[in-house]
Design a protein around this motif. Structure first.
Motif, short mmCIF file in Angstrom:
data_model
loop_
_atom_site.label_atom_id
_atom_site.label_comp_id
_atom_site.label_asym_id
_atom_site.label_seq_id
_atom_site.Cartn_x
_atom_site.Cartn_y
_atom_site.Cartn_z
N GLU A 100 54.34 39.81 43.35
CA GLU A 100 53.55 40.20 42.18
C GLU A 100 53.65 41.70 42.01
O GLU A 100 53.40 42.48 42.92
CB GLU A 100 52.09 39.80 42.40
CG GLU A 100 51.20 40.03 41.20
CD GLU A 100 51.44 39.03 40.08
OE1 GLU A 100 50.92 39.23 38.99
OE2 GLU A 100 52.17 38.04 40.31
N SER B 270 50.26 33.67 42.84
CA SER B 270 49.62 34.56 41.89
C SER B 270 49.15 33.74 40.69
O SER B 270 49.60 32.60 40.49
CB SER B 270 50.61 35.63 41.42
OG SER B 270 51.63 35.04 40.62
N GLU B 271 48.28 34.31 39.89
CA GLU B 271 47.74 33.56 38.75
C GLU B 271 48.85 33.13 37.80
O GLU B 271 48.86 31.99 37.32
CB GLU B 271 46.71 34.41 38.01
CG GLU B 271 46.03 33.68 36.87
CD GLU B 271 44.92 34.48 36.22
OE1 GLU B 271 44.43 34.06 35.16
OE2 GLU B 271 44.57 35.54 36.77
N GLN C 234 37.36 33.67 44.21
CA GLN C 234 37.96 34.96 43.86
C GLN C 234 38.31 35.76 45.12
O GLN C 234 39.35 36.44 45.17
CB GLN C 234 37.01 35.77 42.98
CG GLN C 234 36.77 35.17 41.60
CD GLN C 234 38.00 35.20 40.72
OE1 GLN C 234 38.93 35.97 40.97
NE2 GLN C 234 38.03 34.37 39.69
N ALA D 129 41.46 34.26 46.39
CA ALA D 129 42.63 34.49 45.53
C ALA D 129 43.11 35.93 45.58
O ALA D 129 44.32 36.19 45.71
CB ALA D 129 42.30 34.10 44.09
N ASP D 130 42.19 36.89 45.47
CA ASP D 130 42.60 38.28 45.29
C ASP D 130 42.00 39.25 46.30
O ASP D 130 42.32 40.44 46.27
CB ASP D 130 42.23 38.75 43.88
CG ASP D 130 42.87 37.90 42.80
OD1 ASP D 130 44.07 37.61 42.92
OD2 ASP D 130 42.16 37.52 41.85
N THR E 192 38.31 43.02 45.39
CA THR E 192 38.81 43.90 44.34
C THR E 192 37.66 44.55 43.58
O THR E 192 36.50 44.13 43.64
CB THR E 192 39.67 43.11 43.35
OG1 THR E 192 38.83 42.12 42.71
CG2 THR E 192 40.81 42.41 44.06
N GLU F 54 37.42 44.42 40.39
CA GLU F 54 37.02 43.45 39.37
C GLU F 54 35.99 42.47 39.93
O GLU F 54 35.07 42.05 39.22
CB GLU F 54 38.24 42.70 38.86
CG GLU F 54 39.21 43.53 38.03
CD GLU F 54 40.08 44.44 38.88
OE1 GLU F 54 40.05 44.32 40.13
OE2 GLU F 54 40.79 45.29 38.30
#
Length: 505
Positions: free
Chosen positions: A198, A336-337, A437, A440-441, A444, A446
């Motif tokens: 990514e 990745s998304e 979340q 997944a990431d 972050t 966000e």
């Protein structure tokens, strides 16, 4: 290629087999091998190893349309013949043992030297009548030959290292065949990873100093030492030679190191100039003078095939299309998304949508560690679905794990008759969303903003959330204690996390 270096790689988007087969047939070296295989016949003379004899090389070069005045034409013809031989496009018959019959036997010239013959191999027919996969298998065999050649030092070095008996003194040459092959495999694996990661260089070429440094500079090293920079420079020069050899087989697109730049550098290491911006290397044009390389779509296919053979898990988008929904959601959990969306779209393409939605929802259940991320990917899969999915979604409104997801999906579409969630479901969905979340990431910026938004809508959030019957409750609260932008809320989250841990004990 080492399976330990990258045990699981991001998924790659490959071109179709038909497109890749066309690329393979168009690769200059493979096309030359095919042309020589068609030229081979009774008059073709080969040596003990099946190689073309020296006086046949000019004719072979002419068949390939190579310039007779180019001193490299014979070498290119010889390489193409070797590829044809190694891939089975050509069958060679070695010279027979001399039984004293003299020079009059077939296959011998006037001086008594004996030769073998060659003819088109059975596999040559696959080039025109085989399936795309057959062509790609032939190309992979050709790639093996080229990679083996690329790992060999230059001819001058080999000649210098010959001992009195004609054997290669590897100690004198300072060359270890296995080590060189592993180095080149490692370089290609790193280039592959840069391509598929990514934010990686999927469409942009990679500067040669970057690739060389990835093989030499330790990950935990800050400022490279002069000795390390010298090693990077040596690696760059090796790669410059190797990628020149790999480009004709269609593996890479390569811009070699600018030889004028090397002359300008003098005694300075090229790697130092590339790193410091010496000679104005601050812009893209100057950086490219140090060499640039990119895997072609065919190269991505080839490197992945070699990694799979070595035991490396290298997924490709689309390979889950014929699997069940459980395998799909588990498989795309680490994607990745964007890659997950592409895989999900392939999976949905040939399925009855209502049945597929019901299967996805069933597969999203579970209180295991991977459950939250499965539900996030399920929600992602349902996002583009139209009204035909509504009955399957409504069927799970009362499900404690899927009810919140179903209400969100229906509300976003303005559906009528959507029951309001009770507080327990709201808190459970909040914990599940943050856990997904995080999986997944990671932690972050966000996610911190999402935490702030979710908690702002619920008075006394932390006084209630620690009681939620979700396996990730304490884990989520601990993360909120670290990430929440509001210091007071972060402190409340840490207290709630302690209560949740105590409750689970």
């Amino acid at each position: 290629m080492s399976a330990e270096s990258h045990p699981t790689l991001p998924p790659v988007r490959l071109h179709s087999d038909a497109e890749l087969a066309r690329d393979a047939l168009g690769a200059p070296l493979f096309a030359r091998a095919v042309r020589l295989a068609r030229w081979a016949g009774p008059a073709t003379r080969v040596g003990v190893g099946g190689e073309l004899v020296a006086d046949q090389l000019p004719e072979a070069a002419a068949v390939l349309g190579l310039d007779a005045g180019d001193p490299d034409s014979a070498m290119r013809a010889s390489q193409a013949w070797r590829v044809a031989l190694d891939t089975g496009l050509v069958d060679a018959t070695e010279p027979e043992e001399d039984d004293g019959a003299g020079a009059g036997r077939a296959g011998a010239d006037g001086g008594g030297e004996r030769f073998g013959t060659a003819a088109p191999g059975e596999d040559l027919a696959l080039v025109t009548s085989g399936a795309p996969g057959d062509v790609l298998d032939l190309w992979l065999a050709a790639l093996d030959t080229v990679l083996a050649d690329a790992a060999v030092p230059d001819l001058d070095g080999l000649v210098d290292a010959l001992d009195g008996g004609g054997e290669i003194d590897f100690d004198r040459l300072d060359w270890n065949p296995g080590r060189e092959a592993d180095f080149l495999d490692g370089v290609l694996a790193n280039l592959y990873l840069l391509t598929v990661s990514e934010g990686g260089a999927a469409e942009q070429p990679v500067p040669l100093p970057v690739l060389a440094a990835s093989m030499v500079v330790p990950h935990d090293m800050g400022e490279p030492t002069d000795a390390v920079l010298e090693q990077v420079s040596d690696a760059m020069m090796r790669l410059d030679d190797q990628f020149r050899q790999l480009e004709p087989i269609g593996l890479v697109e390569f811009r070699p190191v600018d030889q004028e730049l090397m002359a300008e550098a003098g005694d300075e290491d090229p790697a130092r100039g590339a790193r410091t911006g010496g000679g104005g290397a601050g812009d893209d044009e100057d950086v490219s003078r140090y060499g640039m390389v990119r895997l072609t779509p065919l190269g991505l296919y080839g490197v992945r095939a070699r990694m799979l053979e070595a035991g490396v898990e290298a997924p490709a988008v689309g390979e889950l299309a014929d699997k069940g929904a459980d395998a799909l959601l588990d498989g795309v959990s680490s994607y990745s998304e964007n890659a997950a969306q592409a895989e999900i779209e392939r999976w949905l393409a040939d399925r009855d949508l209502p049945a597929a939605v019901a299967e996805l929802l069933a597969a999203a259940r579970g209180d295991d560690e991977g459950g939250p991320l499965r539900r996030l990917r399920c929600q992602q899969a349902l996002a583009p679905a139209g009204p035909e999915a509504e009955p399957a979604v409504r069927a799970v409104l009362d499900d404690p794990e899927l009810g919140g997801l179903a209400r969100v999906w229906l509300a976003e579409r303005g559906a009528a008759g959507v029951p309001a969630p009770d507080p327990a479901m709201v808190f459970w969905l909040t914990v599940d969303t943050i856990a997904a979340q995080l999986a997944a990431d990671g932690e972050t910026e966000e996610l911190a903003l999402l935490m702030e938004t979710l908690t702002a809508h619920h008075a006394g959030f932390f006084e209630q959330v620690w009681r939620v019957e979700h396996p990730s409750t304490a884990y989520v609260l601990e993360a909120m204690g670290r990430l929440h932008p509001d210091r007071k809320a972060a402190k409340e989250a840490r207290r709630a996390a302690f209560k949740a841990r105590s409750r689970q004990a």
